[in-house]
Design a protein around this motif. Structure first.
Motif, mmCIF file in Angstrom:
data_model
loop_
_atom_site.group_PDB
_atom_site.id
_atom_site.type_symbol
_atom_site.label_atom_id
_atom_site.label_comp_id
_atom_site.label_asym_id
_atom_site.label_seq_id
_atom_site.Cartn_x
_atom_site.Cartn_y
_atom_site.Cartn_z
ATOM 1 N N LEU A 117 -57.507 12.948 -35.865
ATOM 2 C CA LEU A 117 -57.306 14.171 -35.069
ATOM 3 C C LEU A 117 -58.320 14.188 -33.935
ATOM 4 N N ILE A 118 -57.878 14.626 -32.771
ATOM 5 C CA ILE A 118 -58.763 14.628 -31.607
ATOM 6 C C ILE A 118 -58.923 16.047 -31.075
ATOM 7 N N PHE A 119 -60.167 16.409 -30.802
ATOM 8 C CA PHE A 119 -60.490 17.760 -30.368
ATOM 9 C C PHE A 119 -61.257 17.712 -29.037
ATOM 10 N N PRO A 120 -60.579 17.889 -27.924
ATOM 11 C CA PRO A 120 -61.312 17.970 -26.650
ATOM 12 C C PRO A 120 -61.920 19.355 -26.503
ATOM 13 N N CYS A 121 -62.997 19.440 -25.723
ATOM 14 C CA CYS A 121 -63.584 20.771 -25.511
ATOM 15 C C CYS A 121 -62.668 21.599 -24.610
ATOM 16 N N SER A 122 -61.903 20.933 -23.727
ATOM 17 C CA SER A 122 -60.961 21.610 -22.810
ATOM 18 C C SER A 122 -61.639 22.736 -22.032
ATOM 19 N N GLY A 123 -62.887 22.505 -21.668
ATOM 20 C CA GLY A 123 -63.648 23.533 -20.950
ATOM 21 C C GLY A 123 -63.146 23.800 -19.537
ATOM 22 N N GLY A 124 -63.719 24.813 -18.900
ATOM 23 C CA GLY A 124 -63.232 25.271 -17.601
ATOM 24 C C GLY A 124 -63.611 24.396 -16.419
ATOM 25 N N SER A 125 -64.488 23.430 -16.619
ATOM 26 C CA SER A 125 -64.946 22.588 -15.500
ATOM 27 C C SER A 125 -64.083 21.330 -15.355
ATOM 28 N N ASP A 126 -64.421 20.533 -14.346
ATOM 29 C CA ASP A 126 -63.694 19.270 -14.154
ATOM 30 C C ASP A 126 -63.825 18.345 -15.368
ATOM 31 N N ALA B 129 -57.473 13.505 -24.167
ATOM 32 C CA ALA B 129 -56.942 13.741 -25.517
ATOM 33 C C ALA B 129 -55.415 13.720 -25.503
ATOM 34 N N ARG B 130 -54.825 14.335 -24.484
ATOM 35 C CA ARG B 130 -53.356 14.355 -24.392
ATOM 36 C C ARG B 130 -52.803 12.944 -24.177
ATOM 37 N N LYS B 131 -53.511 12.170 -23.385
ATOM 38 C CA LYS B 131 -53.096 10.787 -23.138
ATOM 39 C C LYS B 131 -53.127 9.990 -24.441
ATOM 40 N N MET B 132 -54.227 10.137 -25.177
ATOM 41 C CA MET B 132 -54.359 9.404 -26.430
ATOM 42 C C MET B 132 -53.306 9.842 -27.445
ATOM 43 N N ALA B 133 -52.996 11.121 -27.441
ATOM 44 C CA ALA B 133 -51.965 11.630 -28.360
ATOM 45 C C ALA B 133 -50.595 11.062 -27.988
ATOM 46 N N LYS C 266 -60.031 10.955 -39.873
ATOM 47 C CA LYS C 266 -61.167 10.949 -38.941
ATOM 48 C C LYS C 266 -60.978 12.049 -37.907
ATOM 49 N N LEU C 267 -62.080 12.698 -37.510
ATOM 50 C CA LEU C 267 -62.033 13.701 -36.450
ATOM 51 C C LEU C 267 -62.833 13.183 -35.255
ATOM 52 N N ILE C 268 -62.232 13.246 -34.078
ATOM 53 C CA ILE C 268 -62.925 12.829 -32.858
ATOM 54 C C ILE C 268 -63.117 14.037 -31.961
ATOM 55 N N ALA C 269 -64.354 14.252 -31.520
ATOM 56 C CA ALA C 269 -64.639 15.318 -30.563
ATOM 57 C C ALA C 269 -64.877 14.688 -29.201
ATOM 58 N N ILE C 270 -64.266 15.258 -28.157
ATOM 59 C CA ILE C 270 -64.563 14.810 -26.786
ATOM 60 C C ILE C 270 -65.135 16.006 -26.042
ATOM 61 N N ASP C 271 -66.387 15.882 -25.631
ATOM 62 C CA ASP C 271 -67.029 16.958 -24.876
ATOM 63 C C ASP C 271 -67.246 16.514 -23.434
ATOM 64 N N PHE D 217 -67.433 19.907 -40.727
ATOM 65 C CA PHE D 217 -66.803 18.593 -40.613
ATOM 66 C C PHE D 217 -67.771 17.533 -40.105
ATOM 67 N N LYS D 218 -67.536 16.302 -40.541
ATOM 68 C CA LYS D 218 -68.245 15.149 -39.973
ATOM 69 C C LYS D 218 -67.385 14.658 -38.815
ATOM 70 N N VAL D 219 -68.030 14.382 -37.699
ATOM 71 C CA VAL D 219 -67.276 14.111 -36.475
ATOM 72 C C VAL D 219 -67.745 12.826 -35.800
ATOM 73 N N MET D 220 -66.789 12.100 -35.201
ATOM 74 C CA MET D 220 -67.163 11.017 -34.292
ATOM 75 C C MET D 220 -67.142 11.659 -32.899
ATOM 76 N N ALA D 221 -68.305 11.743 -32.264
ATOM 77 C CA ALA D 221 -68.393 12.524 -31.024
ATOM 78 C C ALA D 221 -68.575 11.636 -29.790
ATOM 79 N N PHE D 222 -67.874 11.996 -28.736
ATOM 80 C CA PHE D 222 -68.011 11.327 -27.432
ATOM 81 C C PHE D 222 -68.339 12.392 -26.391
ATOM 82 N N ASN D 223 -69.298 12.060 -25.518
ATOM 83 C CA ASN D 223 -69.665 12.996 -24.462
ATOM 84 C C ASN D 223 -69.468 12.318 -23.108
ATOM 85 N N LEU D 224 -68.725 12.984 -22.232
ATOM 86 C CA LEU D 224 -68.401 12.358 -20.937
ATOM 87 C C LEU D 224 -69.646 12.156 -20.074
#
Lengths: 134, 77
Positions: free
Chosen positions: A12-21, A30-34, A63-68, A84-91
Motif C-alpha cells: 500500500l502506498i500513502f503519499p502526503c498529497s500536500g498542498g505544495s508542488d 503514487a498514482r503512477k505506481m498504482a 508493506k506500507l510505503i510513505a512518500i513525503d 504502523f511500520k513504514v518504508m519511508a521516502f522523502n522527496l
C-alpha cells in the motif's frame, strides 16, 4: 463478483498529497505506481482519522510505503502514529525542493523508478501504450 | 450483539462467515450474524480489503479470513 475486494492487499502506498508542488509530486508518483501495478494507493486521511475499517485494511498489507514531499514527513508520521511500520521516502532526499519543483511526466517517472527500483520503467518498455505508457 | 460479515460473497467471505458462526456457537452467545454484500455499504465502513468483520458497528478485522479461534478471541474481549 466483479467488485470483489478480497485480493491480497500487497503493498500500500500513502503519499502526503500536500498542498505544495512536492506534495503534488508525491501524489502523482503514487498514482503512477498504482496504475503500473507496483502498489495500491490508499487514503492517508482515513488513517489520520482513525477510521477502523481503514486501519484494519492497512493492517492486512504486506508493506506500507510513505512518500513525503518535504521533511515535515506527515505521511510517515501519520502512519507511525497509528502504529504502523513504514518504508519511508522523502522527496527532499531525492533533491526536490518545496516551491522549486516542476511536476511533469519526466519527474514523476524518475521518482517512481527510484521508489520501485526501476520497475515502473520496465513496465513502460514492456507495455508501451498500456497504462504505464500514459 | 450484532456481527457483520462484509464482503461481496466470494469463498473467503463464506469462510469467515463459517468461522463467525462456529465461534458464536462455541461461546454460546446471543448474536445476530448479518452478511453485508452491498459494496457501497462496505466502503461506508472504510473497508478497502475484504472479507471484514464488524462487531456492533465497529470494524475489527479486514482483509483476513479469521479462524474460529481468532473470532472467539475478538468476541471474548
Amino acid at each position: 463478483m466483479g467488485n470483489c475486494m478480497c485480493q491480497e492487499a500487497g503493498v500500500l502506498i500513502f503519499p502526503c498529497s500536500g498542498g505544495s508542488d512536492v506534495g503534488e509530486l508525491s501524489d502523482r508518483v503514487a498514482r503512477k505506481m498504482a496504475k503500473c501495478g507496483q502498489a495500491r494507493m490508499f487514503c492517508l486521511a482515513g488513517i489520520g482519522a482513525h477510521i477502523p475499517g481503514m486501519i484494519e485494511s492497512a493492517k492486512s498489507a504486506n508493506k506500507l510505503i510513505a512518500i513525503d514531499g518535504c521533511p515535515v514527513s506527515c505521511s510517515k508520521k501519520t502512519l507511525e502514529h497509528a502504529g504502523f511500520k513504514v518504508m519511508a521516502f522523502n522527496l527532499k532526499d531525492m533533491g526536490f525542493e518545496k516551491g522549486k519543483t516542476k511536476v511533469d511526466e519526466h519527474t514523476i517517472e524518475k521518482v517512481a523508478n527510484k521508489i520501485s527500483g526501476g520497475k515502473v520503467e520496465e513496465n513502460i518498455s514492456r507495455n508501451s501504450g498500456g497504462c504505464c505508457g500514459n | 450483539m450484532k456481527i457483520e460479515i462484509l464482503g461481496v460473497g466470494c469463498p473467503k467471505c463464506k469462510m469467515l462467515t463459517a468461522s463467525a458462526e462456529a465461534a458464536v456457537k462455541e461461546l454460546n452467545l446471543q448474536a445476530e450474524i448479518v452478511k453485508v454484500t452491498d459494496i457501497d455499504k462496505i466502503t461506508e465502513y472504510g473497508v478497502m480489503m475484504t472479507p471484514a468483520l464488524a462487531v456492533n458497528g465497529m470494524v475489527v478485522s479486514a482483509g483476513k479470513v479469521l479462524s474460529k479461534d481468532e473470532v472467539k478471541k475478538i468476541l471474548s474481549k
